[in-house]
Enzyme design. Sequence first.
Site, short mmCIF file in Angstrom:
data_model
loop_
_atom_site.label_atom_id
_atom_site.label_comp_id
_atom_site.label_asym_id
_atom_site.label_seq_id
_atom_site.Cartn_x
_atom_site.Cartn_y
_atom_site.Cartn_z
N ALA A 48 -12.21 -26.28 -10.57
CA ALA A 48 -11.17 -25.27 -10.42
C ALA A 48 -11.78 -23.87 -10.43
CB ALA A 48 -10.14 -25.41 -11.54
N TYR A 49 -12.68 -23.64 -11.36
CA TYR A 49 -13.35 -22.34 -11.46
C TYR A 49 -14.19 -22.07 -10.22
CZ TYR A 49 -16.37 -18.70 -13.52
OH TYR A 49 -17.06 -17.55 -13.77
#
Length: 292
Positions: free
Chosen positions: A160-161
């Site tokens: 996600a990051y």
Amino acid sequence: MTPRPAKFLPPGDKCVLVTGASSGLGRACALQLARVGFRVFAGVRRLPQGEELAALSPSGRIRPVRIDVTDEESVAAAVKEITGETGGAGLWGLVNNAGIAVSAPLECVTPERMRQQFDTNVIGQLTVTQGALPLLRRSGGRVVNVTSGLGSVAMPFLGAYAAAQFAKEAMSDVLRRELRRSGVGVCVVQPGAITTPIWGKLTDAARRDFDDVPPEAAAPYRTAFGRFLDASDQQTDTGTRPEDFARTVFRALTSDRPRTRYQVGKDARSLYLLKRVLSDRAMDRRLRAITD
């Protein structure tokens, strides 16, 4: 042919907005820029944090500004406040540093957490940039977008990051090309692993989030992800300091011919080079130990 030596533009009381300035890299950046002569608008979500930061700069060059990058009204109010204080001079620099880090196997990342990741690290940064551009155009200023070494290589359990950082890298490229004729420059600073509060927040939040994942979804990842979080808690010192990041931002803001990208730390430089020389399959093999 001997390369032309880099020249630097003096700060000369130019104004810079730094988002996410209450702690970590943003805090170090705000203090360094104030120390060398910039007037710094330190973007913080809570004003008491900004006042604590301003107290560390006896020159009085740090001015706290409340700004939540995920709240359009907050961004608009901050831009209005800065416009009133800078007058016709505008802003010389915008350092888009605010961000969060979501860590989990992608199968286990909820839509809500993915939205939070992108709202803060991508959409919020664009909102601030859009608001600040009229001020940046007045001075022919610069946007410095802070991404990460994970803007070059997507690591398991940080999907996600990394996705948000890849998106911010793409956004930076497009802005640089679209704003060229307006005189506003855009560059990226990619810090590697630097010991700041973000990593403690990341692992604490990751453990809480993972506890809420349905057992059948969590089971395939439990051992490897637990090992990954334990390693993050015991992260070895890379030797890179927040001050190294702050000095790099200073160079991006003051070089007469800034680079499009700056890496901070050996790990960030290594990831950037590996991405350029290794095939996807070779990179997969190199990162396999994380998930095995």
